[in-house]
Structures are given as C-alpha cells and as structure tokens.
Design an enzyme around this catalytic site. Structure first.
Site, PDB file in Angstrom:
ATOM      1  N   ASP A 190     -47.698 139.954  28.967  1.00 37.10           N
ATOM      2  CA  ASP A 190     -46.875 141.107  28.607  1.00 37.10           C
ATOM      3  C   ASP A 190     -46.901 141.301  27.090  1.00 37.10           C
ATOM      4  O   ASP A 190     -47.914 141.000  26.452  1.00 37.10           O
ATOM      5  CB  ASP A 190     -45.443 140.902  29.126  1.00 37.10           C
ATOM      6  CG  ASP A 190     -44.776 142.213  29.527  1.00 37.10           C
ATOM      7  OD1 ASP A 190     -44.493 143.022  28.622  1.00 37.10           O
ATOM      8  OD2 ASP A 190     -44.529 142.422  30.729  1.00 37.10           O
ATOM      9  N   HIS A 220     -40.104 144.247  26.074  1.00 44.37           N
ATOM     10  CA  HIS A 220     -40.433 144.255  27.503  1.00 44.37           C
ATOM     11  C   HIS A 220     -40.800 142.868  28.016  1.00 44.37           C
ATOM     12  O   HIS A 220     -40.306 142.423  29.062  1.00 44.37           O
ATOM     13  CB  HIS A 220     -41.582 145.241  27.733  1.00 44.37           C
ATOM     14  CG  HIS A 220     -41.869 145.531  29.175  1.00 44.37           C
ATOM     15  ND1 HIS A 220     -42.726 144.758  29.936  1.00 44.37           N
ATOM     16  CD2 HIS A 220     -41.419 146.512  29.996  1.00 44.37           C
ATOM     17  CE1 HIS A 220     -42.798 145.260  31.158  1.00 44.37           C
ATOM     18  NE2 HIS A 220     -42.013 146.328  31.226  1.00 44.37           N
ATOM     19  N   SER A 244     -41.312 146.782  36.906  1.00 46.12           N
ATOM     20  CA  SER A 244     -41.539 145.696  35.938  1.00 46.12           C
ATOM     21  C   SER A 244     -40.504 144.600  36.066  1.00 46.12           C
ATOM     22  O   SER A 244     -40.786 143.438  35.770  1.00 46.12           O
ATOM     23  CB  SER A 244     -41.491 146.255  34.508  1.00 46.12           C
ATOM     24  OG  SER A 244     -42.619 147.021  34.222  1.00 46.12           O
TER      25      SER A 244
END
Length: 363
Positions: A104, A144, A299
C-alpha cells in the site's frame, strides 16, 4: 500494564522525583508499560503518585492515562470487531507466528497503536538505489496504508486490529491514492511471496497490467503458500465487470464491502471476481498523523478478511492441524449463514465472511 501519554512527559531515572535526571521526554500518544502498583514520590501539581516503568524509569502519573484494553475493545467505533465476533476468538489466537504482507502507501511505524516489534520487514518500491535506509523507509504520506495496517494489527489502545500479534511485512508501492504503477504492484506481490508471507493484503488496484507479469504471479502462487487477498475497486453498482488487478488473478480472493446491517455496501462493484464480503463501511483505524480516522471502502474490508485468514492459520498451527490453501479459501466462501446482493441482482448472492462459524468448524 500499559499507559498512554497525554502531555509531554519527562522520563526520570533513579527515583520518582522532579529533580531526578531526565535525558528524554515522551510526546502525547506514546505508550509505555509500567508496574501496576504506583509509588509515592515528589509532589507535582498536587499529585505525588508515580509509575515505575518496566524499563526502570519513573513517570509522573498525572501525565498518563491507564489503558483499559477490554473496555476499549467494545467501543462502538470498532463495530467490525464485535459484530463479527473477532474479540471472542482472541482467547484462541491473535495471529502470532503468521506473516502478513501489506502492499500500500506505507505505514506510520511510530503510531502508538502499532507494535514496532511486529514489523519484521519493510521495503520502499518507489526508491531505486543503494541506500539501505531509504529502501527500508516506508513512511506513509497518504494515510491509506496506515489505516489498512491498523485494521489488521492495531494493538487495541483505541483501534482494534483483527490479528494484533501477526508479523508485518510492509511494502510501499505508492505515494498517491490513484494512478498506481502496475509494475510496482507486481514487484510487491513477488517480494511478499519470496519472503514467505502467509497472507498478502492488497487494497489498491490497477486496470492496466502486463500479461507476462500476470503469468509470473500465477506461477509463484503454485510454488508458495501465501494467500493473496485483493480489494475490488470502489466503483459501486455500475453494471459492468470490474476487470482490475490483482482481483482478476485466479490466485486472488476478491473482497467487497458490507455495512453494519450485513448489507452489501454501495461502494462494492459488481464483478465476476467478487468472492466474499467483509465489513467496509465506517471502519475505525489508525492514521498517519498519529491519530485515528473512520473510512469506507472495499479497501477496508480487504485487510479485515486478511486478518481473519491470519487468525485461522495461526490457530491451525497451534492445534497441529493442516488444511490446503484450496480448502481454506473454500471455507471462507461457503462456511457462513450470511449472504447478500444488490436488490437489482437477486440472481447473484455473495457470501459474507463468518469468522466464528469457520472456527467452530475447524475446532
């Protein structure tokens, strides 16, 4: 027990005194382990109670708060933990010994809800060079990746990870939320497989991918034990098949999102690559500024499913039981009483992951 620092706090050596030597201080959000029984020392702001840390240093009690983990595990923000019965499984395992790779935007390794000792390997795929420190630096500039890592491995100070004792392999493959470089994603998956990751969690997707790379990953999957878990793109019910990598791989479990009512969330794309649903609406986790944030998307459901797989694998090891990768994936898809679909697609129902039922079966 653990306490969390609530204001800049001096670390005193030798004795519980404001006059004791101080060579360092801790910032708010830091977590320290201390003896349960406080000791008396110098008064400061009318308070003479001090904690003795397991490191031998002393900490004024007015600068910290006790962490009541059991209470925090039940916080409404962590609904995905309690509603899916994750906390009921922690008396069996918390994932220790299982290697989970997260590909990520990186990770805030110093976040108080992350145990640094659980991070066993890092690699920054955005950096090409000979500087080892830069190659290992996976600082998260977006947030994220940190959020996804917390869903798997947060320590329960305020955010509860599904499998807080797993070993983490953090691969930084992007420094932005869109326009992911497909070649870096492939390299990250190969790196995770090569370093014997048991589970690989990928909450990013690309539309353009090289067929040669795809074949290489498929070949790797036949040689290594790692289970690849990928997020569907957040396209919603747009009426077309989402052919994105890595969910388009036969080796990948494609994950969509449900809300608190076990209803498929509107962010989840219809896709032949959708295999299973997990909690993805209003998921509370850690953020890259040392704080916390609630986010929604496939996600978020993906690291949840990855964490559940880690718990299952760890429990199987503890019980000296073995099942094949194919059997485990079949359990995820079929051992559940919960199914859902968009109302516009009554002919297609998707399984919602049921961790407790799976554990009852393998027990």
């Amino acid at each position: 027990m653990k306490v969390t620092v609530i204001k800049n706090l001096n670390v005193r050596t030798g004795k519980p005194s404001v006059n004791a030597p101080c060579y360092n201080y801790l910032t708010p959000g830091s977590v320290i382990e201390v003896e349960e029984q406080m000791v008396e020392g110098d008064f400061y702001e009318g308070n003479n109670k001090w904690y003795k840390g397991l490191d031998g240093n002393f900490y004024w009690s007015g600068g910290v708060n006790e962490i009541n983990a059991n209470k925090l595990f039940k916080m409404s923000e962590n609904w995905h933990i309690s509603k899916f019965g994750i906390d009921s499984l922690w008396n069996k395992t918390k994932g220790k010994g299982i290697r989970v790779a997260i590909l990520d935007t990186g990770l805030m390794e110093s976040h108080p809800d992350i145990n640094k000792n659980n991070i066993v390997l890092t690699k920054n795929f955005l950096y090409e060079g000979e500087d080892e420190l830069l190659m290992k630096n996976v600082s998260d500039n977006i947030g994220h990746g940190t959020h996804c890592a917390g869903i798997i491995a947060a320590q329960g100070i305020y955010s509860c990870g599904v499998a807080p004792d797993v070993s983490l392999l953090i691969g930084k493959i992007s420094d932005k939320s869109t326009g992911i470089d497909s070649s870096l994603l492939f390299k990250g998956i190969e790196w995770a497989y090569t370093n014997n990751a048991d589970v690989i969690s990928v909450s990013v997707a690309v539309d353009q991918f090289n067929k040669e790379f795809q074949n290489r990953i498929q070949n790797l999957d036949s040689d290594y034990k790692g289970i690849l878990v990928g997020s569907l793109t957040d396209l919603g019910d747009l009426g077309f098949d989402s052919n994105s990598f890595p969910t388009s791989l036969n080796a990948c479990i494609g994950v969509g999102a449900v809300n608190k009512n076990y209803k498929m969330d509107e962010v989840t794309a219809r896709s032949s690559y959708l295999d299973i649903l997990g909690p993805g609406r209003d998921i509370f986790s850690i953020w890259n500024d040392g704080r916390y944030k609630t986010m929604t998307g496939c996600s978020m459901a993906t690291p949840f499913v990855a964490g559940v797989i880690a718990l299952i694998l760890a429990y199987l090891v503890s019980q000296n039981k073995k099942i094949s990768k194919k059997e485990l994936i079949n359990y995820l898809k079929t051992v559940t009483d919960k199914f859902d679909s968009f109302e516009s697609l009554p002919e297609k129902k998707y399984p919602i992951i049921d961790p407790v039922k799976i554990f009852n079966l393998i027990n």
